[in-house]
Design a protein around this motif. Structure first.
Motif, PDB file in Angstrom:
ATOM      1  N   GLY A  52       0.813  -1.205   0.000  1.00 31.10           N
ATOM      2  CA  GLY A  52       0.000   0.000   0.000  1.00 31.10           C
ATOM      3  C   GLY A  52       0.843   1.250   0.000  1.00 31.10           C
ATOM      4  N   VAL A  53       0.191   2.361  -0.253  1.00 29.57           N
ATOM      5  CA  VAL A  53       0.821   3.677  -0.231  1.00 29.57           C
ATOM      6  C   VAL A  53       0.377   4.365   1.058  1.00 29.57           C
ATOM      7  N   ALA A  54       1.321   4.877   1.817  1.00 29.10           N
ATOM      8  CA  ALA A  54       1.017   5.457   3.136  1.00 29.10           C
ATOM      9  C   ALA A  54      -0.063   6.539   3.064  1.00 29.10           C
ATOM     10  N   SER A  55      -0.073   7.334   2.008  1.00 26.71           N
ATOM     11  CA  SER A  55      -1.057   8.410   1.905  1.00 26.71           C
ATOM     12  C   SER A  55      -2.488   7.883   1.721  1.00 26.71           C
ATOM     13  N   ALA A  56      -2.644   6.604   1.349  1.00 27.30           N
ATOM     14  CA  ALA A  56      -3.968   6.010   1.156  1.00 27.30           C
ATOM     15  C   ALA A  56      -4.503   5.320   2.411  1.00 27.30           C
ATOM     16  N   VAL A  57      -3.706   5.277   3.479  1.00 31.51           N
ATOM     17  CA  VAL A  57      -4.121   4.590   4.711  1.00 31.51           C
ATOM     18  C   VAL A  57      -5.309   5.311   5.335  1.00 31.51           C
ATOM     19  N   LYS A  58      -6.369   4.546   5.587  1.00 38.77           N
ATOM     20  CA  LYS A  58      -7.560   5.075   6.261  1.00 38.77           C
ATOM     21  C   LYS A  58      -7.694   4.533   7.673  1.00 38.77           C
ATOM     22  N   ARG A  59      -6.930   3.443   7.965  1.00 38.09           N
ATOM     23  CA  ARG A  59      -7.059   2.803   9.268  1.00 38.09           C
ATOM     24  C   ARG A  59      -5.726   2.194   9.669  1.00 38.09           C
ATOM     25  N   THR A  60      -5.424   2.317  10.956  1.00 36.39           N
ATOM     26  CA  THR A  60      -4.225   1.689  11.518  1.00 36.39           C
ATOM     27  C   THR A  60      -4.667   0.619  12.493  1.00 36.39           C
ATOM     28  N   ILE A  61      -4.043  -0.560  12.379  1.00 33.93           N
ATOM     29  CA  ILE A  61      -4.348  -1.672  13.272  1.00 33.93           C
ATOM     30  C   ILE A  61      -3.089  -1.997  14.071  1.00 33.93           C
ATOM     31  N   ALA A  62      -3.190  -1.876  15.396  1.00 32.20           N
ATOM     32  CA  ALA A  62      -2.067  -2.199  16.287  1.00 32.20           C
ATOM     33  C   ALA A  62      -2.124  -3.691  16.618  1.00 32.20           C
ATOM     34  N   VAL A  63      -0.981  -4.359  16.476  1.00 35.38           N
ATOM     35  CA  VAL A  63      -0.878  -5.787  16.755  1.00 35.38           C
ATOM     36  C   VAL A  63       0.313  -6.001  17.676  1.00 35.38           C
ATOM     37  N   THR A  64       0.124  -6.801  18.725  1.00 36.85           N
ATOM     38  CA  THR A  64       1.267  -7.181  19.560  1.00 36.85           C
ATOM     39  C   THR A  64       1.582  -8.652  19.313  1.00 36.85           C
ATOM     40  N   MET A  65       2.873  -8.956  19.439  1.00 40.50           N
ATOM     41  CA  MET A  65       3.351 -10.334  19.328  1.00 40.50           C
ATOM     42  C   MET A  65       4.032 -10.657  20.644  1.00 40.50           C
ATOM     43  N   SER A  66       3.771 -11.863  21.148  1.00 36.78           N
ATOM     44  CA  SER A  66       4.334 -12.207  22.447  1.00 36.78           C
ATOM     45  C   SER A  66       4.928 -13.611  22.418  1.00 36.78           C
ATOM     46  N   ASP A  67       5.671 -13.909  23.453  1.00 36.64           N
ATOM     47  CA  ASP A  67       6.329 -15.205  23.547  1.00 36.64           C
ATOM     48  C   ASP A  67       5.367 -16.345  23.895  1.00 36.64           C
ATOM     49  N   VAL A  84      -4.424  -0.561   4.726  1.00 39.98           N
ATOM     50  CA  VAL A  84      -4.294  -0.611   6.180  1.00 39.98           C
ATOM     51  C   VAL A  84      -2.823  -0.508   6.570  1.00 39.98           C
ATOM     52  N   ARG A  85      -2.577   0.204   7.665  1.00 37.41           N
ATOM     53  CA  ARG A  85      -1.238   0.230   8.266  1.00 37.41           C
ATOM     54  C   ARG A  85      -1.287  -0.675   9.487  1.00 37.41           C
ATOM     55  N   PHE A  86      -0.474  -1.735   9.467  1.00 38.89           N
ATOM     56  CA  PHE A  86      -0.317  -2.593  10.635  1.00 38.89           C
ATOM     57  C   PHE A  86       0.895  -2.073  11.404  1.00 38.89           C
ATOM     58  N   VAL A 129      10.565  -8.649  13.645  1.00 40.05           N
ATOM     59  CA  VAL A 129      10.553  -7.648  14.710  1.00 40.05           C
ATOM     60  C   VAL A 129      11.360  -8.154  15.900  1.00 40.05           C
ATOM     61  N   ALA A 130      12.402  -7.424  16.233  1.00 32.62           N
ATOM     62  CA  ALA A 130      13.250  -7.763  17.375  1.00 32.62           C
ATOM     63  C   ALA A 130      12.491  -7.519  18.677  1.00 32.62           C
ATOM     64  N   PRO A 131      12.898  -8.178  19.760  1.00 36.18           N
ATOM     65  CA  PRO A 131      12.237  -7.971  21.053  1.00 36.18           C
ATOM     66  C   PRO A 131      12.205  -6.489  21.433  1.00 36.18           C
ATOM     67  N   GLY A 132      11.030  -6.034  21.872  1.00 40.63           N
ATOM     68  CA  GLY A 132      10.872  -4.654  22.308  1.00 40.63           C
ATOM     69  C   GLY A 132      10.754  -3.637  21.186  1.00 40.63           C
ATOM     70  N   LYS A 133      10.804  -4.062  19.944  1.00 43.81           N
ATOM     71  CA  LYS A 133      10.762  -3.142  18.795  1.00 43.81           C
ATOM     72  C   LYS A 133       9.391  -3.151  18.134  1.00 43.81           C
ATOM     73  N   THR A 134       9.170  -2.165  17.277  1.00 44.01           N
ATOM     74  CA  THR A 134       7.923  -2.020  16.530  1.00 44.01           C
ATOM     75  C   THR A 134       8.260  -1.818  15.052  1.00 44.01           C
ATOM     76  N   GLU A 135       7.509  -2.463  14.185  1.00 45.64           N
ATOM     77  CA  GLU A 135       7.661  -2.317  12.733  1.00 45.64           C
ATOM     78  C   GLU A 135       6.283  -2.089  12.134  1.00 45.64           C
ATOM     79  N   GLU A 136       6.248  -1.707  10.849  1.00 42.18           N
ATOM     80  CA  GLU A 136       4.985  -1.453  10.169  1.00 42.18           C
ATOM     81  C   GLU A 136       4.925  -2.142   8.820  1.00 42.18           C
ATOM     82  N   ILE A 137       3.716  -2.473   8.424  1.00 41.91           N
ATOM     83  CA  ILE A 137       3.408  -2.915   7.062  1.00 41.91           C
ATOM     84  C   ILE A 137       2.216  -2.079   6.606  1.00 41.91           C
ATOM     85  N   VAL A 138       2.318  -1.517   5.410  1.00 40.66           N
ATOM     86  CA  VAL A 138       1.187  -0.834   4.788  1.00 40.66           C
ATOM     87  C   VAL A 138       0.760  -1.716   3.623  1.00 40.66           C
ATOM     88  N   TRP A 139      -0.494  -2.174   3.673  1.00 37.26           N
ATOM     89  CA  TRP A 139      -0.949  -3.150   2.696  1.00 37.26           C
ATOM     90  C   TRP A 139      -2.316  -2.783   2.141  1.00 37.26           C
TER      91      TRP A 139
END
Length: 172
Positions: A52-67, A84-86, A129-139
């Motif tokens: 996706g193109v960042a300027s077209a994002v209408k919604r952001t979805i926060a996701v956590t990953m755990s051990d 969507v921006r994850f 994603v390394a421990p304690g870090k945050t990354e994004e995907i725009v799709w």
């Protein structure tokens, strides 16, 4: 001149190993591999959408990953055509991944990851994603249907670290 069969066998093994190394480690950084990102001439991403193109994002979805080998949340609904921006945060102590794909793609990639566990990814449909870090995907989810999500670190997918995106709307 006589060449022993064991020397020929060793030579063949080295050639095959070298070719496999190039095939699996062809990426933008050491130990990585690349699926070609935006350059999918064969339409690899077409089944799941496209970057996706960042300027077209209408919604952001926060996701956590755990051990505990879970995505929270693990299932999402989007509309066909939605970008969507994850925002994906690793709250665990080990490296995790967020990979979008078809069920077949994820299973095939997971088998490869078991053989080459230090692989890093360079593709818009996946992040490590390394421990304690945050990354994004725009799709952009351009096709109705189901898109799978998985962590392809060895052992994680089998432990249940997966989810899905339901892309709602008529087929395109």
């Amino acid at each position: 001149m006589k060449i022993s069969s064991s020397l020929l066998t060793l030579g063949a093994v080295l050639v095959v190993a070298g070719a496999a190394n190039l095939a699996f480690a062809n990426g933008t950084h050491e130990g990585g591999h690349e699926h070609g990102g935006h350059e999918h001439a064969d339409g690899e991403h077409q089944a799941i959408g496209q970057p996706g193109v960042a300027s077209a994002v209408k919604r952001t979805i926060a996701v956590t990953m755990s051990d505990d080998m879970r995505f929270t949340p693990s299932n999402f609904s989007v509309k066909r055509g939605e970008t969507v921006r994850f925002v994906i945060k690793n709250v665990g102590q080990v490296k995790h991944e967020f990979v979008l794909g078809t069920e077949a793609e994820l299973k095939e990639h997971y088998e490869m990851m078991k053989k080459f566990p230090t692989m890093e990814h360079s593709d818009p449909s996946m992040v490590t994603v390394a421990p304690g870090k945050t990354e994004e995907i725009v799709w952009n989810f351009s096709r109705a249907g189901r898109v799978e999500i998985g962590c392809l670190q060895p052992g994680h997918f089998d432990a249940g670290m997966r989810g899905a995106v339901s892309v709602l709307g008529g087929k395109k």
